[in-house]
Structure formats: C-alpha cells, structure tokens
Design an enzyme around this catalytic site. Structure first.
Site, short mmCIF file in Angstrom:
data_model
loop_
_atom_site.label_atom_id
_atom_site.label_comp_id
_atom_site.label_asym_id
_atom_site.label_seq_id
_atom_site.Cartn_x
_atom_site.Cartn_y
_atom_site.Cartn_z
N ASP A 164 1.15 -0.97 -0.07
CA ASP A 164 0.41 0.39 0.64
C ASP A 164 0.47 1.27 -0.17
O ASP A 164 1.83 1.10 0.04
CB ASP A 164 -0.96 -0.06 1.37
CG ASP A 164 -2.11 0.94 0.94
OD1 ASP A 164 -2.67 1.40 0.43
OD2 ASP A 164 -3.29 0.58 1.81
N GLU A 197 -0.67 1.67 -5.02
CA GLU A 197 -0.71 3.59 -4.73
C GLU A 197 -2.12 4.20 -5.37
O GLU A 197 -1.83 4.64 -5.63
CB GLU A 197 0.11 3.01 -5.65
CG GLU A 197 0.83 4.30 -5.92
CD GLU A 197 0.39 5.18 -6.99
OE1 GLU A 197 0.78 6.41 -7.70
OE2 GLU A 197 -0.70 4.31 -8.12
N TRP A 198 -3.19 3.53 -5.36
CA TRP A 198 -4.42 3.79 -6.08
C TRP A 198 -4.59 5.41 -7.22
O TRP A 198 -5.01 5.69 -7.75
CB TRP A 198 -4.71 4.91 -5.28
CG TRP A 198 -4.26 4.21 -3.69
CD1 TRP A 198 -4.84 3.40 -2.79
CD2 TRP A 198 -3.74 4.72 -2.25
NE1 TRP A 198 -4.18 2.80 -2.24
CE2 TRP A 198 -3.64 4.52 -1.50
CE3 TRP A 198 -3.41 6.64 -2.54
CZ2 TRP A 198 -2.98 4.44 -0.56
CZ3 TRP A 198 -2.82 6.61 -1.22
CH2 TRP A 198 -2.97 5.66 -0.06
N GLY A 199 -3.29 4.49 -7.91
CA GLY A 199 -3.38 4.87 -9.47
C GLY A 199 -2.56 6.73 -8.98
O GLY A 199 -2.43 7.78 -10.04
N ASP A 219 -10.42 3.35 -3.12
CA ASP A 219 -11.04 2.36 -2.87
C ASP A 219 -11.75 2.04 -3.47
O ASP A 219 -12.70 2.99 -3.58
CB ASP A 219 -11.31 2.28 -1.34
CG ASP A 219 -9.68 2.35 -1.12
OD1 ASP A 219 -8.08 2.25 -1.07
OD2 ASP A 219 -9.63 1.84 0.30
C1 GLA Z 1 -5.87 1.50 1.60
C2 GLA Z 1 -6.20 0.10 0.42
C3 GLA Z 1 -7.16 -0.73 0.72
C4 GLA Z 1 -7.11 -1.30 2.34
C5 GLA Z 1 -6.59 -0.69 3.02
C6 GLA Z 1 -6.31 -0.83 4.72
O1 GLA Z 1 -7.16 2.24 1.83
O2 GLA Z 1 -6.49 0.91 -0.29
O3 GLA Z 1 -8.03 -1.70 -0.44
O4 GLA Z 1 -5.95 -2.90 1.77
O5 GLA Z 1 -5.81 0.38 2.89
O6 GLA Z 1 -5.90 0.11 5.66
#
Ligand code: GLA
Length: 407
Positions: A164, A197-199, A219
């Site tokens: 993450d 890394e969420w993009g 998310d």
């Molecule tokens: C981030 C990630 C999620 C999850 C949470 C856990 O938000 O994007 O998929 O892994 O952390 O804390």
C-alpha cells in the site's frame, strides 16, 4: 580485468573519474542482471479472496482458516480463486531486531502456521504491507525494512504481497516500489507483487516491470454509482477510470480495479453480474471481498461463472476499451485468443434500454464479419450470429456479455 592502478603518466583526478565511471557502469550491469520481478507468476490476472472489503481491521486467524475452508467447499478455489490475502491489521510492532511481529491476539499461532494451513488447502498465501512508515491503519510499514520484511515473508511462505501507499511522506512511488520488488527478488521466494498506489502517480506508466498488478483507483465503495469525498467510488466510477487504461495491461502486468463487492449485501444481482463482467473485460485481478463462509448460492453462481472468468483469464491478455456510448448504454469490446471477441453491453441508467446493435465492425485492427456465433455468457446459450443484429432489452444496471466465436 581492467587495471585501474595509478600510473605516473595518469593524473590522479582522471583516475578518480575513470574509477567512478567504471563503478557506475558495473553497478548498472549488476542492477540490470539482479533487479527484476518474478516472471511468469501472473501470465493471467491473479484471482483469490482478500479480507479488507468485508472485515476491515476486524480479522483473526479463526476467520482466515474458516475462509480457507470455505474457498474450497464453495467451489471458489476450483473456479480459480486461489490466493487468500490477509489485508491490513495482521501486524502490530517490530521486535528488537526490527523483525515485523504479527498481532498475537489476532494470530496466536503465528503467520508461518497460518500460511501452512492455507497451503494445506491447496491455496496460496497473501499478506499486506505498506511502502511508507505505517500502513493505512497505523500498523508498522516496510519503509527502511524492505529487505528484512521480504526475508521474513519468504520464511513464512508468503506467495503474494499487496503493498500500500499510506504514510509515504515525500517518497517517490516508483523508487519505493522498486526497492520492495528488489527485496522480494533477493529473498528468493516467488511472490506476486501487488502495487496498491491507487493510481495517484499513474503506475500504469511505470509499474510494468515492477509489479504484477497495480491498483488504478482509490478504494472501491460498496455501491453501484456513489462517490465519497476522498476519492473512493462505486462500480461505475471505476469503470470510467478504466476507459483509457486498456493499452497498459498485458500478461504479467495487470491494471487492478480493486476487490469485488459481490455478495456484500448492497449490489442487486444485476449490478453484481455487471461488476464481475466489467472486471473480466478489464482483465483485472478478481479478488472476492465477501464473507464466503455464509455465501448464498446466487453469489457463488455469479462469482464462479466459468464463461465470464474465462474472459478475464484469456491468454491474449488484451484489456477492453469502451467502444460505444449511447446515453446510459455502453458497449465495451475485448479481443480474445484465437481471433474471438467479447462484448459487454451495460445499462448504467434507471430505465430499460433497447438494444439493436450490429457487431460487424472494425475496432482498432480487429475486423469482425458475419461469421461468428454469439453466445450469452450469463444465460450460457447461443443467441445468434453476427449476421444479425444483437437485439433485446437491457434492464436498469444490467449487463449482456457475449462471446463471439468464429464459425
Ligand atoms: C487502503 C487500500 C485498501 C486497504 C486499506 C487497508 O485504503 O487501498 O485496499 O488495503 O488501505 O488499510
């Protein structure tokens, strides 16, 4: 061997420059030879189950063992879901040697023993860490401990690492993920490396040789089309983000659309079918995120639809693009191995839409003529050929997913 001894005819500053130059070249060569990810681990998108969507931080080894049992007994494992990934909150602190320690209240028997149990079910063992100093839930991150953590994971038998991006301060994303890739490689146990890394810094542009999959979005939220203030989104928000990402996916490097919300009690069956269909069109990893110990027959039948999973796992590995948009109706297209194709018709709106679509076309370099059988992958039946238009009514939030197979 190059002799870099100082000679009387070779002035000292030049010697230093030459030495620096050769050292740099040597380290680049060594770097190229040694720094790599494990190839061949994700020729098709990984599939499995992840604890986060349903349980958040509320996990323990009893739940994980029961989930491993349920993955086998429900048939999910046989359908291809074979990674069991424990997300955030399994870890609690580091010991005096800096070794990461599992929370003894949640996992009293320890991670090695839990991994052994998961392996004994024929499943693969995944865990979670973070490239920053702490995870998103404030547990110790791997920053500064990458090589030590990778060795620990190898000793525990870890097969998959979701990594993450919380609490990263001023860290560079590409460099941070490269460090962990190198650490995993050096530890020697093949591990699927899931970049999360969420993009934020467009990992699709740099992650291809670093990880096997990279999260392309914030998310997922358990809804069809909602959004929250910090960037989380439901199924349709993620679909929109994938419209331009198809060119970056391929065997060994997949765009991750996040874990599935199928079976988590909010999406209606039509929305769940649409959710799985589109993740399959994207060639996204398919990670179930529900409580499969108490899963309904309907959810199992959606999650284990072999014909839809086969589209996700198609060996050609070319992801879908959005071919047409007519108001709330969208048509997505994906070329498949053997000169076949998949099309997905989705209705994003709240009113039924009427379909009357000719599929004979050329999309990019792929030409489709009248010689294909058209099969409905949710009804599991042939519905005609490409000589005729695809016709029907698509109810709100529903999907028609078809495979075109050359006659
Ligand atoms: C981030 C990630 C999620 C999850 C949470 C856990 O938000 O994007 O998929 O892994 O952390 O804390």
């Amino acid at each position: 061997m190059i002799n870099l001894e100082i000679s009387s005819e070779f002035p000292y500053p030049y010697y230093c420059l030459m030495k620096a130059f050769f050292t740099l070249v040597l380290s680049l060569i060594i770097g190229i030879i040694h720094a790599q990810k494990f190839d061949d681990l994700a020729k098709t998108p990984p599939m499995g189950w992840n604890s986060w969507n349903k349980f958040g931080c509320d996990i323990n080894e009893k739940i994980i063992r029961e989930m491993a049992d349920a993955m086998v007994s429900t048939g999910l494992k046989d359908a291809g879901y074979d990674y069991l990934v424990i997300d955030d909150c399994w870890q609690i602190r580091r010991d005096d040697n800096g070794t990461i320690v599992a929370d003894p209240e949640r996992c009293p028997s320890g991670m090695k023993s839990l991994g052994d149990y998961i392996h004994s079910k024929g499943l693969k063992f995944g865990i979670y860490s973070d490239a920053g100093t702490a995870t998103c839930q404030g547990r110790p991150g791997s920053r500064g401990y990458e090589f030590q953590d990778a060795r620990t994971y190898a000793a525990w038998g870890v097969d998959y690492l979701k990594y993450d991006w919380c609490n990263h301060g001023k860290q560079n994303s590409e460099a941070s993920y490269t460090t962990m890739r190198d650490a995993l490689f050096k530890a020697g146990r093949p591990v699927v490396f899931s970049i999360c890394e969420w993009g934020t810094t467009k990992p699709w542009e740099w992650a291809r040789d670093i990880g096997h999959l990279s999260r392309s979005t914030e998310d997922i939220i358990n809804c069809f089309d909602c959004k929250n203030y910090w960037g989380g989104m439901g199924v349709t928000g993620i679909i929109d983000l994938f419209a331009d990402l198809y060119k970056y996916a391929g065997p060994g490097h997949w765009n991750d659309a996040d874990m599935l919300e199928i079976g988590n009690g909010v999406l209606i069956p039509a929305e769940e079918r649409l959710h799985l269909s589109m993740w399959a069109m994207f060639a996204s990893p398919l990670m179930a995120g529900n409580d499969i110990r108490s899963v309904s027959k309907e959810t199992v039948s959606i999650l284990t639809n072999k014909e839809v999973i086969a589209i996700d796992q198609d060996p050609l590995g070319v992801a879908a693009l959005r071919w047409m948009q007519y108001g709330d109706l969208e048509i997505w297209f994906r070329p498949l191995e053997g000169g076949n194709y998949a099309f997905c018709f989705i209705n994003r709106g709240s009113q039924p839409v009427t379909l009357d679509q000719d599929l004979k076309t050329t999309v990019r370099k792929y030409a489709i003529d009248a010689n294909f059988m058209v099969r409905d992958l949710w009804k599991h039946q042939e519905i005609g050929t490409t000589a005729e238009n695809v016709k029907g009514v698509l109810l709100p939030h529903d999907v028609l997913m078809v495979k075109l197979t050359k006659k």
